[in-house]
Design an enzyme around this catalytic site. Structure first.
Site, PDB file in Angstrom:
ATOM      1  N   CYS A 151       0.817  -1.230   0.000  1.00 48.46           N
ATOM      2  CA  CYS A 151       0.000   0.000   0.000  1.00 48.46           C
ATOM      3  C   CYS A 151       0.845   1.272   0.000  1.00 48.46           C
ATOM      4  O   CYS A 151       0.312   2.368  -0.174  1.00 48.46           O
ATOM      5  CB  CYS A 151      -0.949  -0.018   1.183  1.00 48.46           C
ATOM      6  SG  CYS A 151      -1.890  -1.545   1.263  1.00 48.46           S
ATOM      7  N   HIS A 191      -2.809   6.820   2.966  1.00 47.84           N
ATOM      8  CA  HIS A 191      -3.336   5.539   2.478  1.00 47.84           C
ATOM      9  C   HIS A 191      -4.673   5.286   3.174  1.00 47.84           C
ATOM     10  O   HIS A 191      -4.807   5.505   4.380  1.00 47.84           O
ATOM     11  CB  HIS A 191      -2.336   4.413   2.788  1.00 47.84           C
ATOM     12  CG  HIS A 191      -2.908   3.069   2.515  1.00 47.84           C
ATOM     13  ND1 HIS A 191      -3.504   2.761   1.315  1.00 47.84           N
ATOM     14  CD2 HIS A 191      -3.015   1.954   3.295  1.00 47.84           C
ATOM     15  CE1 HIS A 191      -3.949   1.516   1.356  1.00 47.84           C
ATOM     16  NE2 HIS A 191      -3.666   1.012   2.549  1.00 47.84           N
ATOM     17  N   ASN A 196     -10.147  -0.124   1.026  1.00 46.71           N
ATOM     18  CA  ASN A 196      -8.696  -0.165   0.858  1.00 46.71           C
ATOM     19  C   ASN A 196      -8.362  -0.809  -0.502  1.00 46.71           C
ATOM     20  O   ASN A 196      -8.638  -1.983  -0.720  1.00 46.71           O
ATOM     21  CB  ASN A 196      -8.095  -0.976   2.009  1.00 46.71           C
ATOM     22  CG  ASN A 196      -6.580  -1.045   1.967  1.00 46.71           C
ATOM     23  OD1 ASN A 196      -5.960  -0.696   0.963  1.00 46.71           O
ATOM     24  ND2 ASN A 196      -5.986  -1.527   3.043  1.00 46.71           N
TER      25      ASN A 196
HETATM   26  N1  COA Z   1     -18.163  -7.543  11.589  1.00 46.01           N
HETATM   27  C1  COA Z   1     -18.473  -7.743  12.862  1.00 46.01           C
HETATM   28  N2  COA Z   1     -17.574  -8.080  13.807  1.00 46.01           N
HETATM   29  C2  COA Z   1     -16.308  -8.200  13.407  1.00 46.01           C
HETATM   30  C3  COA Z   1     -15.904  -8.007  12.087  1.00 46.01           C
HETATM   31  C4  COA Z   1     -16.897  -7.670  11.147  1.00 46.01           C
HETATM   32  N3  COA Z   1     -16.627  -7.450   9.857  1.00 46.01           N
HETATM   33  N4  COA Z   1     -14.568  -8.192  11.996  1.00 46.01           N
HETATM   34  C5  COA Z   1     -14.139  -8.490  13.230  1.00 46.01           C
HETATM   35  N5  COA Z   1     -15.193  -8.506  14.092  1.00 46.01           N
HETATM   36  C6  COA Z   1     -15.191  -8.788  15.519  1.00 46.01           C
HETATM   37  C7  COA Z   1     -14.039  -9.635  15.960  1.00 46.01           C
HETATM   38  O1  COA Z   1     -14.308 -10.991  15.715  1.00 46.01           O
HETATM   39  C8  COA Z   1     -13.989  -9.299  17.439  1.00 46.01           C
HETATM   40  O2  COA Z   1     -14.987 -10.041  18.087  1.00 46.01           O
HETATM   41  P1  COA Z   1     -14.721 -10.675  19.551  1.00 46.01           P
HETATM   42  O3  COA Z   1     -14.468  -9.487  20.428  1.00 46.01           O
HETATM   43  O4  COA Z   1     -15.982 -11.416  19.828  1.00 46.01           O
HETATM   44  O5  COA Z   1     -13.494 -11.532  19.383  1.00 46.01           O
HETATM   45  C9  COA Z   1     -14.392  -7.823  17.477  1.00 46.01           C
HETATM   46  O6  COA Z   1     -15.054  -7.564  16.233  1.00 46.01           O
HETATM   47  C10 COA Z   1     -13.260  -6.873  17.656  1.00 46.01           C
HETATM   48  O7  COA Z   1     -12.203  -7.239  16.762  1.00 46.01           O
HETATM   49  P2  COA Z   1     -10.912  -6.403  16.592  1.00 46.01           P
HETATM   50  O8  COA Z   1     -10.019  -7.100  15.623  1.00 46.01           O
HETATM   51  O9  COA Z   1     -10.359  -6.038  17.924  1.00 46.01           O
HETATM   52  O10 COA Z   1     -11.531  -5.070  15.909  1.00 46.01           O
HETATM   53  P3  COA Z   1     -10.815  -3.744  15.548  1.00 46.01           P
HETATM   54  O11 COA Z   1     -11.584  -2.630  16.128  1.00 46.01           O
HETATM   55  O12 COA Z   1      -9.332  -3.819  15.814  1.00 46.01           O
HETATM   56  O13 COA Z   1     -11.000  -3.682  13.971  1.00 46.01           O
HETATM   57  C11 COA Z   1      -9.778  -4.043  11.944  1.00 46.01           C
HETATM   58  C12 COA Z   1     -10.460  -4.696  13.133  1.00 46.01           C
HETATM   59  C13 COA Z   1      -9.253  -5.130  11.018  1.00 46.01           C
HETATM   60  C14 COA Z   1     -10.810  -3.201  11.198  1.00 46.01           C
HETATM   61  C15 COA Z   1      -8.615  -3.143  12.445  1.00 46.01           C
HETATM   62  O14 COA Z   1      -7.792  -3.867  13.320  1.00 46.01           O
HETATM   63  C16 COA Z   1      -7.784  -2.586  11.351  1.00 46.01           C
HETATM   64  O15 COA Z   1      -8.233  -1.770  10.560  1.00 46.01           O
HETATM   65  N6  COA Z   1      -6.485  -2.985  11.299  1.00 46.01           N
HETATM   66  C17 COA Z   1      -5.580  -2.483  10.299  1.00 46.01           C
HETATM   67  C18 COA Z   1      -5.929  -3.093   8.981  1.00 46.01           C
HETATM   68  C19 COA Z   1      -5.169  -2.490   7.876  1.00 46.01           C
HETATM   69  O16 COA Z   1      -4.896  -1.326   7.867  1.00 46.01           O
HETATM   70  N7  COA Z   1      -4.853  -3.331   6.904  1.00 46.01           N
HETATM   71  C20 COA Z   1      -4.289  -2.929   5.696  1.00 46.01           C
HETATM   72  C21 COA Z   1      -2.901  -2.503   5.803  1.00 46.01           C
HETATM   73  S1  COA Z   1      -2.439  -1.745   4.326  1.00 46.01           S
END
Ligand code: COA
Length: 332
Positions: free
Chosen positions: A112, A259, A289
């Site tokens: 990215c 990004h 993304n």
């Molecule tokens: N819908 C509903 N619930 C979801 C979900 C979805 N699409 N995706 C994850 N969850 C749940 C998880 O299972 C977890 O449930 P639990 O508490 O029962 O285990 C809960 O939501 C919290 O998960 P968590 O991973 O802590 O959420 P978060 O707030 O960190 O958000 C991301 C997850 C992936 C959106 C976030 O971590 C993120 O954006 N990370 C960076 C990703 C990124 O930038 N990637 C590209 C790099 S170029």
């Protein structure tokens, strides 16, 4: 120092649009969760068109927008993690499709942050080689082909599309700061075909498992929380370092194009820099993304809206698999 200027931009997105509600039909999720945790509402999904096609469409638009012909292009740089072939390079295919005959072409795999890396490379070629004056950068991504649609934590995040820009030599300042943390290579990855053939025993295939124990075939694995922490600290760091080189501070920038991975990441990065969120251009709500295509698509939209004025200080900042990060600052 010989600088560069962006003289044209282009973009391409596939026709199919998927809304948050569409994901509720395939995984346990909700519009509320996706909107609150990521800021995404819709994304465009490839209708089967290859990356080279999206790159060529965006590249053609950027060349028209810049008012240059194929003969003006000296170098084609293609940033993508989703090339259609192991070989040839997507840059070679795009070059041929656009009728660019007097140029060389190179693929860049910096996830990215690819567009920021490509700009840096373009500037270095332009600064050091007399025969490189105009560079076409294309950034096509078919990122959803790597997405596991049974994994709710990743499938909702990504979309497909391409951005492109034409860069030319100019008496305009341009500074960049690039960095890679290879020890974080296991935080986001997607595996290609494993080595081995009819004459070998594949004993050493366990090496794959050593470093990358997760993952499902070629689908993308991502340690979301760790990438989130990485992004919120490295985006501000990269912008600060690039600005330091330019002799000003991030607060002096008129606009920052980050990004587009997650609205909350950008919000936290803005807070960590002590800057208002209004300084950051956001279109994640519409596209999700699209890896290296995000930043050039933002640039194209901003230019289309006449929001970039000559002399404006612009900051670009990216991060992604690798782990890589980087920023570029320049006067528009
Ligand atoms: N819908 C509903 N619930 C979801 C979900 C979805 N699409 N995706 C994850 N969850 C749940 C998880 O299972 C977890 O449930 P639990 O508490 O029962 O285990 C809960 O939501 C919290 O998960 P968590 O991973 O802590 O959420 P978060 O707030 O960190 O958000 C991301 C997850 C992936 C959106 C976030 O971590 C993120 O954006 N990370 C960076 C990703 C990124 O930038 N990637 C590209 C790099 S170029």
């Amino acid at each position: 120092m010989k600088g560069i200027k962006i003289i044209g931009t282009g973009m391409y997105v596939p026709e199919t649009v998927a809304a948050n509600e569409d994901y509720m039909k395939i995984v346990d999720t909700s519009d509320e969760w996706i909107t609150q945790r990521t800021g995404i509402k819709t994304r465009h999904l490839s209708d089967g068109e290859p990356s080279w096609y999206m790159g060529a469409e965006a590249g053609r638009m950027a060349m028209e927008n810049a008012g240059v012909s194929p003969d003006d292009i000296d170098l084609v740089l293609c940033t993508s993690v989703t090339g259609d072939y192991y070989t040839p390079a997507t840059a070679n295919i795009v070059q041929g499709k656009l009728g660019i005959e007097h140029a060389f072409s190179i693929d860049i795999n910096c996830a990215c942050a690819g567009f920021v890396y490509a700009l840096d490379m373009a500037r270095r070629y332009i600064a050091t080689e007399d025969d490189v004056n105009t560079v076409l950068i294309v950034s096509p991504e078919n990122i959803t082909k790597l997405v596991d649609y049974t994994d709710r934590s990743t499938c909702v995040l990504f979309g497909d599309g391409a951005g492109a820009a034409v860069i030319t030599a100019a008496d305009a300042p341009f500074y960049s700061y690039l960095m890679a943390n290879g020890y974080g290579a296991d935080k986001i990855y997607a595996q290609s075909i494993r080595p081995g053939n009819a004459f070998t025993n594949r004993e050493k295939a366990e090496r794959f498992q050593e470093l990358f124990p997760q993952g499902n075939e070629h689908y993308m694995y991502m340690a979301g929380n760790e990438v989130y922490k990485f992004a919120t600290t490295k985006m501000p760091e990269a912008l600060q370092k690039a600005c330091e080189k330019a002799g000003f501070t991030p607060g002096d920038l008129d606009i920052i194009i980050p990004h587009q991975a997650n609205y909350r990441i950008i919000q936290t990065a803005a807070k960590n820099l002590g800057l208002p969120l209004e300084k950051f251009y956001l279109n994640i709500e519409r596209y999700g993304n699209i890896s290296s295509a995000c930043i050039p698509i933002c640039l194209h939209e901003l230019r289309g809206q006449n929001r970039l004025k000559p002399g404006d200080k612009v900051g670009l900042v990216g991060f992604g698999a690798g782990l890589v990060f980087g920023a570029a600052v320049f006067e528009y």
